[in-house]
Design a protein around this motif. Sequence first.
Motif, PDB file in Angstrom:
ATOM      1  N   ILE A 199       0.331   1.460  -9.958  1.00 31.83           N
ATOM      2  CA  ILE A 199      -0.440   1.613  -8.737  1.00 31.83           C
ATOM      3  C   ILE A 199      -1.639  -0.079  -8.783  1.00 31.83           C
ATOM      4  CG2 ILE A 199      -3.181   3.239  -7.798  1.00 31.83           C
ATOM      5  CD1 ILE A 199      -2.045   5.221  -8.946  1.00 31.83           C
ATOM      6  N   LEU A 200      -2.310  -0.065  -9.966  1.00 29.02           N
ATOM      7  CA  LEU A 200      -2.600  -1.575 -10.118  1.00 29.02           C
ATOM      8  C   LEU A 200      -2.323  -2.151 -10.284  1.00 29.02           C
ATOM      9  CD1 LEU A 200      -5.038  -0.704 -12.964  1.00 29.02           C
ATOM     10  CD2 LEU A 200      -5.202  -0.606 -10.742  1.00 29.02           C
ATOM     11  N   ILE A 201      -1.212  -2.452  -9.904  1.00 28.00           N
ATOM     12  CA  ILE A 201      -0.067  -3.321 -10.070  1.00 28.00           C
ATOM     13  C   ILE A 201       0.388  -3.890  -8.457  1.00 28.00           C
ATOM     14  CG2 ILE A 201       1.909  -5.291 -10.201  1.00 28.00           C
ATOM     15  CD1 ILE A 201       1.644  -3.862 -13.100  1.00 28.00           C
ATOM     16  N   ALA A 202       0.436  -3.104  -8.061  1.00 29.66           N
ATOM     17  CA  ALA A 202       0.742  -2.872  -6.296  1.00 29.66           C
ATOM     18  C   ALA A 202      -0.149  -3.145  -5.951  1.00 29.66           C
ATOM     19  CB  ALA A 202       1.370  -1.120  -5.779  1.00 29.66           C
ATOM     20  N   PHE A 215       2.336   9.502  -9.840  1.00 29.34           N
ATOM     21  CA  PHE A 215       0.858  10.143 -10.976  1.00 29.34           C
ATOM     22  C   PHE A 215      -0.247  11.300 -10.905  1.00 29.34           C
ATOM     23  CE2 PHE A 215      -3.813   9.498 -12.118  1.00 29.34           C
ATOM     24  CZ  PHE A 215      -4.052   8.957 -13.474  1.00 29.34           C
ATOM     25  N   ILE A 216      -0.327  11.677  -9.403  1.00 31.84           N
ATOM     26  CA  ILE A 216      -0.801  13.515  -9.005  1.00 31.84           C
ATOM     27  C   ILE A 216      -0.083  14.260  -9.872  1.00 31.84           C
ATOM     28  CG2 ILE A 216      -1.479  14.539  -7.602  1.00 31.84           C
ATOM     29  CD1 ILE A 216      -2.873  11.880  -6.223  1.00 31.84           C
ATOM     30  N   LEU A 217       1.327  13.801  -9.981  1.00 32.26           N
ATOM     31  CA  LEU A 217       2.430  15.203  -9.916  1.00 32.26           C
ATOM     32  C   LEU A 217       2.518  15.610 -11.567  1.00 32.26           C
ATOM     33  CD1 LEU A 217       5.313  15.306  -7.495  1.00 32.26           C
ATOM     34  CD2 LEU A 217       3.450  16.479  -7.189  1.00 32.26           C
ATOM     35  N   LEU A 265       0.250  -1.615  -0.006  1.00 29.09           N
ATOM     36  CA  LEU A 265      -0.017   0.046   0.106  1.00 29.09           C
ATOM     37  C   LEU A 265       1.076   1.556  -0.180  1.00 29.09           C
ATOM     38  CD1 LEU A 265      -2.550  -0.870   2.281  1.00 29.09           C
ATOM     39  CD2 LEU A 265      -2.409  -0.487  -0.037  1.00 29.09           C
ATOM     40  N   VAL A 266       1.783   1.490   0.682  1.00 29.81           N
ATOM     41  CA  VAL A 266       2.818   2.452   0.496  1.00 29.81           C
ATOM     42  C   VAL A 266       3.463   2.173  -0.678  1.00 29.81           C
ATOM     43  CG1 VAL A 266       5.349   2.935   0.992  1.00 29.81           C
ATOM     44  CG2 VAL A 266       3.563   2.062   2.750  1.00 29.81           C
ATOM     45  N   ILE A 267       3.850   1.374  -1.525  1.00 33.45           N
ATOM     46  CA  ILE A 267       4.318   1.501  -3.375  1.00 33.45           C
ATOM     47  C   ILE A 267       2.564   2.399  -3.678  1.00 33.45           C
ATOM     48  CG2 ILE A 267       4.591  -0.053  -5.556  1.00 33.45           C
ATOM     49  CD1 ILE A 267       6.584  -1.992  -3.108  1.00 33.45           C
ATOM     50  N   VAL A 268       1.656   1.757  -3.534  1.00 35.97           N
ATOM     51  CA  VAL A 268       0.699   2.441  -4.547  1.00 35.97           C
ATOM     52  C   VAL A 268       0.171   3.785  -3.871  1.00 35.97           C
ATOM     53  CG1 VAL A 268      -2.048   2.562  -4.277  1.00 35.97           C
ATOM     54  CG2 VAL A 268      -0.912   0.083  -4.220  1.00 35.97           C
ATOM     55  N   LEU A 269       0.975   3.944  -2.620  1.00 36.72           N
ATOM     56  CA  LEU A 269       0.580   5.623  -2.236  1.00 36.72           C
ATOM     57  C   LEU A 269       1.869   6.300  -3.211  1.00 36.72           C
ATOM     58  CD1 LEU A 269      -0.137   5.718   1.895  1.00 36.72           C
ATOM     59  CD2 LEU A 269      -1.717   6.572  -0.571  1.00 36.72           C
TER      60      LEU A 269
END
Length: 113
Positions: free
Chosen positions: A68-71, A46-48, A36-40
Amino acid sequence: MFTNHQWAYIKHWVILVIVAESLMFLFNRHLTVGYLVIVLLFLGGFILRLLNLYPGRPEPLILDFSGILIALGFAYLANTLGLSSLRFLLIFTSSLIIVPHIIYIVKKIDIAR
């Protein structure tokens, strides 16, 4: 075969994977949190990129989104596996999260421009 920039990016990702997987081995009882840290982290990238604030070179948004999806998939598997010994196999395959980035780096011949 690869440009200096491509090698630099590949080395960057390999080092990140080694560090991340080492931390996962140390904290293997908390793999779901690790993923979940990797997702974040990918979500932050992505947002940047979406806001054109990412300090690196422009890349397609799909790269961070796929990370994000794979993580998230790995987080789900880690949660499902719990403390079984299969979690170590999951750690060894964690590098799959960055495969889209590696493919992009390898395919992108003019990455130095």
